[in-house]
Design a protein around this motif. Structure first.
Motif, mmCIF file in Angstrom:
data_model
loop_
_atom_site.group_PDB
_atom_site.id
_atom_site.type_symbol
_atom_site.label_atom_id
_atom_site.label_comp_id
_atom_site.label_asym_id
_atom_site.label_seq_id
_atom_site.Cartn_x
_atom_site.Cartn_y
_atom_site.Cartn_z
ATOM 1 N N LEU A 66 0.827 -1.204 0.000
ATOM 2 C CA LEU A 66 0.000 0.000 0.000
ATOM 3 C C LEU A 66 0.866 1.260 0.000
ATOM 4 O O LEU A 66 0.606 2.204 -0.758
ATOM 5 C CB LEU A 66 -0.940 0.001 1.213
ATOM 6 C CG LEU A 66 -2.015 1.090 1.235
ATOM 7 C CD1 LEU A 66 -3.225 0.622 2.030
ATOM 8 C CD2 LEU A 66 -1.533 2.403 1.827
ATOM 9 N N LEU A 77 2.956 4.780 8.039
ATOM 10 C CA LEU A 77 1.936 3.722 8.019
ATOM 11 C C LEU A 77 2.082 2.797 9.221
ATOM 12 O O LEU A 77 1.089 2.436 9.861
ATOM 13 C CB LEU A 77 2.041 2.907 6.726
ATOM 14 C CG LEU A 77 1.416 3.493 5.469
ATOM 15 C CD1 LEU A 77 1.749 2.630 4.259
ATOM 16 C CD2 LEU A 77 -0.090 3.619 5.619
ATOM 17 N N ILE A 115 -6.809 1.398 -4.517
ATOM 18 C CA ILE A 115 -6.248 2.509 -3.759
ATOM 19 C C ILE A 115 -5.955 3.721 -4.645
ATOM 20 O O ILE A 115 -6.352 4.852 -4.310
ATOM 21 C CB ILE A 115 -4.990 2.067 -2.986
ATOM 22 C CG1 ILE A 115 -5.352 1.072 -1.880
ATOM 23 C CG2 ILE A 115 -4.271 3.278 -2.373
ATOM 24 C CD1 ILE A 115 -6.262 1.619 -0.808
ATOM 25 N N GLU A 151 -4.535 11.074 3.774
ATOM 26 C CA GLU A 151 -4.021 9.859 3.141
ATOM 27 C C GLU A 151 -3.733 8.747 4.144
ATOM 28 O O GLU A 151 -4.005 7.569 3.874
ATOM 29 C CB GLU A 151 -2.777 10.170 2.303
ATOM 30 C CG GLU A 151 -1.596 10.721 3.074
ATOM 31 C CD GLU A 151 -0.374 10.938 2.189
ATOM 32 O OE1 GLU A 151 0.738 11.042 2.731
ATOM 33 O OE2 GLU A 151 -0.534 10.999 0.960
ATOM 34 N N ALA A 156 -5.634 5.228 4.287
ATOM 35 C CA ALA A 156 -4.820 4.016 4.146
ATOM 36 C C ALA A 156 -5.114 3.010 5.253
ATOM 37 O O ALA A 156 -5.318 1.814 4.985
ATOM 38 C CB ALA A 156 -3.336 4.385 4.139
#
Length: 424
Positions: A158, A169, A339, A353, A357
């Motif tokens: 991702l 992330l 995505i 974002e 995500a």
């Protein structure tokens, strides 16, 4: 129209028994042929989709997990966690959740978690009085959390596709993963105490706990090195994966538990798993390229723009699209295709974002363990020797917990964005 026809073709091929990677590649090549593009353009899209230094972390993390599993390091972690919580009602079930939290950082795969933890824990749970469908549901639900636990392979893909910092992330996923794991532990405790009492009680003495802790100390160093190095900015994800392979190899040599034949098996297994994952990424990139070439993204944006002003409707549509396609396409291909299409639309709807995500990862996580379509549900039912339909009812309380987490992620941006904001 093109998007609907493409996904319909993929679903039909999968239902006919065609492997997911072949189904995606067939539809992508068919679309390229229909549009009159040379096959070299299709090949280049696959090549460019895989030409990423970050994606090199995937085979390295898979190799790390294989080495730690074969060397007995993962078993030492499971034994230590069982000592910590096994004495509670539902303790073996809770140890599955806790072990998955640790092992996911080493395997990086929901299906690998389900297979490894399930093979280890379902037999003793059944022996302790857990019904096999309930034991399988615990393993499936626990493995569904793995997608949010660094260094999740899906998370790395991702970050590569969406061009989001892997470190951010990892940080953004820590709190949601911990909360949903604790909630699953509460469900297991409640059921063991009031609904389905079990007979397991792990006898824990200070000396036994000390021995288990000492045995697990070195294996625990692997996630510390991986996460600590990445979050401190010492390593990139790929560099951390390379260091993890070296660390796991030194452990295996020190334990003297891996024979020459085992090393061959480790390398073959790691190559096979990595090949499957990266092949999925490559052909999914081809499909994404064709969707972009046919301006499907523009059509989707026009259709979805009518909902971006209504956050509730937009998030609901997003959730069901990701949930269904995540189960049908086994997570990663759906991620690669969806995505890039939905990230700009999510920004229009007011989702950052990172927020988008982690929300997407959580939905893909629940899709992979949703019976009867989720791939992890097939793995655990095979290990427990039950039918997939037998898993549906015992999965309901866990699905409710995971769904509640998704709603929390959707409507409380700070749930995923707070921790990364502290280290910027």
């Amino acid at each position: 129209m093109i998007l609907a026809a493409g996904f319909a073709g993929i679903v039909v091929l999968i239902l006919l028994g065609v492997p997911v990677v072949a189904a995606l590649g067939t539809v992508g090549l068919a679309q390229a042929w229909w549009d009159g593009l040379p096959l070299s353009a299709a090949a280049q899209s696959v090549y460019h989709g895989l030409d990423s230094f970050t994606l090199l972390a995937i085979p390295l993390f898979v190799l790390t997990g294989e080495i730690l599993h074969r060397s007995g390091a993962a078993e030492r972690l499971v034994r230590f966690v069982t000592m910590l919580v096994g004495w509670l009602p539902g303790g073996l079930g809770m140890s599955v959740v806790a072990s998955t939290m640790l092992f996911s950082g080493l395997s990086g795969s929901v299906n690998a978690d389900a297979a490894a933890i399930g093979a280890t824990m379902i037999p003793p749970m059944a022996k302790a009085g857990y019904r096999r469908p309930w034991a399988a549901a615990i393993v499936a639900a626990a493995s569904g959390t793995g997608i949010l636990i660094p260094p999740s392979i899906t998370m790395i893909v991702l970050g590569t596709v969406a061009q989001i910092s892997i470190r951010d992330l990892f940080l953004a996923a820590l709190i949601p993963a911990t909360v949903v794991a604790l909630a699953k532990g509460v469900v297991i405790f409640f059921y063991a105490k009031y609904v389905e009492p079990t007979g397991e009680r792990v006898e824990v003495t200070p000396s036994a706990l000390g021995r288990a802790a000492l045995s697990a100390m070195l294996p625990l160093g692997a996630p510390v090195i991986i996460l600590g190095g990445i979050l401190a900015g010492i390593f990139t994800a790929t560099e951390a994966a390379a260091v993890a392979v070296l660390y796991a190899t030194l452990l295996a040599i020190g334990y003297r538990s891996v024979s020459r034949a085992d090393w061959q098996t480790i390398l073959v297994n790691a190559g096979r798993i990595s090949g499957v994952v990266l092949s999925l990424v490559g052909v999914a990139q081809l499909l994404a390229f064709m969707l972009a070439y046919d301006q499907v993204g523009d059509e989707l944006a026009r259709w979805t723009s009518q909902f971006t002003g209504n956050y509730l409707v937009f998030v609901t549509i997003l959730m069901f699209i990701f949930w269904i396609l995540g189960a049908l396409l086994d997570g990663i291909p759906a991620l690669v295709v969806l995505i890039p299409l939905f990230l700009p639309l999510a920004a229009q709807a007011g989702m950052g974002e990172l927020h988008f995500a982690i929300f997407s990862l959580a939905v893909f996580g629940i899709s992979l363990v949703t019976p009867p379509l989720g791939s992890a549900s097939f793995i655990v039912t095979g290990l427990a020797k039950i039918r997939v339909v037998d898993l549906i009812r015992p999965m309901l309380p866990f699905m409710a917990v995971m769904f509640a987490t998704i709603l929390l992620l959707a409507y409380v941006p700070a749930f995923s964005e707070w921790l990364p904001s502290l280290v910027r």
